[in-house]
Every structure is written in structure tokens, then in C-alpha cells.
Scaffold this motif. Structure first.
Motif, PDB file in Angstrom:
ATOM      1  N   SER A  78      20.267 -22.424  15.447  1.00  0.00           N
ATOM      2  CA  SER A  78      19.839 -21.227  14.819  1.00  0.00           C
ATOM      3  C   SER A  78      20.983 -20.629  14.109  1.00  0.00           C
ATOM      4  CB  SER A  78      19.118 -20.416  15.796  1.00  0.00           C
ATOM      5  OG  SER A  78      20.187 -19.759  16.478  1.00  0.00           O
ATOM      6  N   ASN A 150      22.945  -6.743   5.370  1.00  0.00           N
ATOM      7  CA  ASN A 150      21.752  -6.707   5.802  1.00  0.00           C
ATOM      8  C   ASN A 150      21.464  -5.432   6.899  1.00  0.00           C
ATOM      9  OD1 ASN A 150      18.969  -7.087   6.964  1.00  0.00           O
ATOM     10  ND2 ASN A 150      19.844  -8.827   8.126  1.00  0.00           N
ATOM     11  N   PHE A 178      22.465 -13.849   3.099  1.00  0.00           N
ATOM     12  CA  PHE A 178      21.857 -13.157   1.787  1.00  0.00           C
ATOM     13  C   PHE A 178      22.064 -13.701   0.667  1.00  0.00           C
ATOM     14  CE2 PHE A 178      19.888  -8.744   3.089  1.00  0.00           C
ATOM     15  CZ  PHE A 178      19.563  -9.322   4.285  1.00  0.00           C
ATOM     16  N   LEU A 195      29.198 -18.702   7.369  1.00  0.00           N
ATOM     17  CA  LEU A 195      27.898 -19.094   8.345  1.00  0.00           C
ATOM     18  C   LEU A 195      26.754 -18.816   7.802  1.00  0.00           C
ATOM     19  CD1 LEU A 195      25.859 -17.047   9.898  1.00  0.00           C
ATOM     20  CD2 LEU A 195      26.426 -19.164  11.199  1.00  0.00           C
ATOM     21  N   LYS A 200      16.840 -19.088   6.407  1.00  0.00           N
ATOM     22  CA  LYS A 200      16.491 -18.075   5.210  1.00  0.00           C
ATOM     23  C   LYS A 200      16.303 -18.957   4.134  1.00  0.00           C
ATOM     24  CE  LYS A 200      16.921 -15.076   8.567  1.00  0.00           C
ATOM     25  NZ  LYS A 200      15.817 -14.815   9.524  1.00  0.00           N
TER      26      LYS A 200
END
Ligand code: PLP
Length: 386
Positions: A78, A150, A178, A195, A200
């Protein structure tokens, strides 16, 4: 076959992947195996045990490394597992400076998991290199930069911050989730590592959870590979395959996300019921000039605060949309709407959120790749019904 000088789209499709030599299969096989047969102890074909490495995962790592212009890619189960692996290099007494607007789970990991072990964190607005300099101490070992952030979509100058951090001996990690590697290349701007929550934009289809760290720094790469071996937050072969399938269209999806987000942002900005629309593509956005310099386009995320800035009205808006689904996460082909204060950023105390400038009524949109007229119409009817 791909080479580092080829364009992004060519590397997205080919990097790290060769037709399978045993069958000619053009797609990377999914190696469902926990172990690998050895001719003699230590005499193997590059893989020993699947926690440490798996051929499908290795292809994914090579692909992602190529897309970020890195020597090394280390995939994790993750995004937060990747952040955890980075932070595990710190020791009691070490200090970290981070942007003060960031994913709530990163904040939670830093404050609730690492701080009790004696690692110190300062969260600051890093608008200038002087801001960073003021936040650093002699014990600062790592600077954590999320940009665009974010959910406030602030933009930070990676090159200026990396220079300031490294001048005082700290490593620099950029959470590029993002932007995606298509829009922003932090290593080329001087960062030590990147990272990604591959959950996403890299995954892009909301069907896999994953993370990756990309770096050309040998010491960091060695540390991260050791973390996979010793701690074991490794992604499985099916997830690795799904991500490899996804990176092939990353550049195409990002172009549509960006185009749609621009139209959605313009629509929101002109709407009487919207108090503020946040989007780095607006020329009067405080980070616009930096974004125009360090990003290829302005991304697929748009945040807004309603004219009637209450949580109740924001929640009604989120419940009124029919194409935008109310859900956490971002970066998938489908459009999502979410409420950061109670969802993705709920683990940040209200006073800390407010001090960082995050209003309780803020609504975050992940603009998907649907037909943009349908997205605008959906928001229009949702706003009209308030
Ligand atoms: N970084 C950012 C910017 C995120 O938005 C997220 C998740 O939303 C993460 C990291 C964590 O990634 P994951 O959910 O894959 O653990």
C-alpha cells in the motif's frame, strides 16, 4: 524493449517487460508462487522467496522506476506501507519536517506510530525555502513534501526545497501521488525519493491497493529492499499484474483527467453557490507559477468550498451527485466526491486541520475520465438542488 531516452508513453507500455522467453506471452505472466526451485543452495534464477521478490513484481518495479527516471523501484502492499518503510530508517532523536497539508493517513502514521518511538515531526507551510530552513533543526534527517497537497491543492517548489534540505544534510521524499509520474518528476528536480500510492492514478481503476518508492540513491534503495525482506509489506503477484496493466495507459488517462478537471474547475468557479474553487491551473492560484514550471499539467483534482460554508450543505451536495460517487480515494477512471474532514483527513485533530487552513466544509473532487459534459451537468443539478 524500452530505453531511458524513449518517450513516456513508450516506456509506460514497454519498460520492465519483455515477452516471456518460455512461451512468448506478450503480457507479463502472473507468477503465483511463494518459492522458487534452486539447483543448489543459493544457485537460483534471481528469485528465492516471494516475500523478497517475485518476477511479476520485479517487472512492475522496473516499469515504475523507468517512469520516474529512477535507478530503483520498490513496490509495497500500500502507499502507507511505502511511507512506513521510508520512516523506519529514522532513529530516536531524529527530526522530520513535513508539509502541513498532507494525506491524513501519512499524518496519522507519523504522529501515532513513529512519534511514540522518539522521532520528532514538525508540520509547516513550506511555501519558501526560508520556511523550510526555519522549520529544520540540526537533527532533521528527512523532509516530506506532498505537492500538490491533499486536499488543499497547494503547490510547493520541489527544486528549491530539495536544495535547502540537502544543504543541511537531510534527505527529501516527495509524495507524487496527486501528480503521477506523467505530470511531475521529483527526482529530476533534485528529490532523493518519490512515494506513490499506486492505488490512485497509477492503478487508475479503483481495483487495487498498492504503493511504490522510486529512487536513484543506493543507500535508500538498500534500506527499502531490506524493509521488504525484513518487514514484509510486499504486494502480491495479481496486484502487481493489475498495476502493470494500468501503467500502460497512465499517460492517456492523465491527459483526460487534466482536461476534465480544468472544465470542472472553470464551471465551479463561475457558479454562484460556490464560494471558492481550488485548482492549481487557475492563474491566480498562489502556486500556479510553480505548478506551471514543475508539472506538465495541473492534475485531475479540484476542491471547493460552498458559498454556504457549512458541513450540512457540503454533505447534501455530496449526496446530490449522481455521476460523482461519494467515496474515499482518487485517481480512478470514475469521478469521486469526498469530505476530507470526516473521511480521508478524519484522523487529523480539528484544531490542527483548521490551523493548516482546511475548512470543515471543504469538498474534494477526483475528476474522472467520463464525458465532461455529464460531469458538469451532474454538479450543476447537485448545486441547484441545495
Ligand atoms: N499519499 C496520498 C497523497 C494519498 O492520498 C494516500 C491515500 O489516499 C496515500 C499516500 C496512502 O496510500 P494507500 O491508501 O495506498 O495506503
Amino acid at each position: 524493449m524500452s530505453t531511458p531516452t524513449q518517450g513516456f508513453g513508450t516506456r509506460a507500455v514497454h519498460a520492465g517487460q519483455m515477452p516471456d522467453p518460455t512461451t512468448g506471452s506478450i503480457m507479463t505472466p502472473v507468477h503465483f508462487t511463494s518459492t522458487f526451485v534452486q539447483a543448489a543452495p543459493g544457485d537460483h534464477q534471481g528469485h528465492e522467496y516471494a516475500r523478497v521478490s517475485n518476477p511479476t513484481r520485479s517487472d512492475l518495479e522496473a516499469n515504475l522506476a523507468s517512469l520516474e527516471g529512477a535507478e530503483h523501484g520498490i513496490a509495497f502492499a500500500s502507499g502507507v506501507a511505502g511511507i512506513d518503510a521510508i520512516l523506519r530508517r529514522l532513529r530516536p532523536g531524529d527530526h522530520v519536517v513535513s508539509t502541513n497539508d498532507l494525506y491524513g493517513g501519512t499524518y496519522r502514521l507519523m504522529r501515532q506510530i513513529f512519534e511514540p518511538y522518539g522521532i520528532e515531526f514538525t508540520f509547516a507551510d513550506l511555501s519558501t525555502a526560508d520556511d523550510l530552513d526555519a522549520a529544520m533543526t540540526d537533527a532533521t534527517k528527512l523532509v516530506w513534501i506532498e505537492t500538490p497537497t491533499n486536499p488543499l491543492l497547494r503547490v510547493y517548489d520541489i527544486e528549491a526545497l530539495a536544495q535547502a534540505a540537502q544543504a543541511r544534510g537531510a534527505s527529501v521524499a516527495v509524495d507524487n501521488t496527486f501528480a503521477s509520474p506523467y505530470l511531475q518528476q521529483p527526482l529530476a528536480l533534485g528529490a532523493d525519493m518519490v512515494l506513490h500510492s499506486t492505488t490512485k492514478y497509477i492503478g487508475g481503476h479503483s481495483d487495487v491497493v498498492g504503493g511504490a518508492v522510486l529512487t536513484s540513491n543506493e543507500e535508500w534503495a538498500e534500506h527499502l529492499r531490506f524493509q521488504i525482506k525484513a518487514v514484509g509489506a510486499a504486494p502480491g503477484p495479481m496486484d502487481s499484474f493489475l498495476l502493470l496493466r494500468s501503467t500502460k495507459t497512465l499517460h492517456l488517462r492523465m491527459e483526460r483527467h487534466c482536461a476534465n478537471a480544468r472544465t470542472v474547475a472553470d464551471f465551479l468557479r463561475g457558479h454562484g453557490k460556490v464560494g471558492r474553487a481550488l485548482y492549481p491551473g487557475f492563474e491566480d492560484h498562489p502556486g500556479h507559477e510553480i505548478a506551471a514550471r514543475q508539472m506538465r499539467d495541473f492534475g485531475g483534482m479540484v476542491s471547493l468550498v460552498l458559498e454556504d460554508d457549512t458541513v450540512e450543505t457540503a454533505v447534501r451536495l455530496m449526496q446530490n451527485t449522481k455521476v460523482f460517487a461519494l467515496a474515499e480515494s482518487l485517481g480512478g477512471v470514475e469521478s469521486l466526491v469526498s469530505h476530507p474532514a470526516s473521511m480521508t483527513h478524519g484522523s487529523i485533530p480539528a484544531e490542527v486541520r483548521h490551523a493548516a487552513g482546511l475548512p470543515d466544509g471543504l469538498v474534494r473532487l477526483s475528476v474522472g475520465v467520463e464525458d465532461v459534459d455529464d460531469l458538469v451537468e451532474d454538479l450543476d443539478q447537485a448545486l441547484a438542488a441545495l
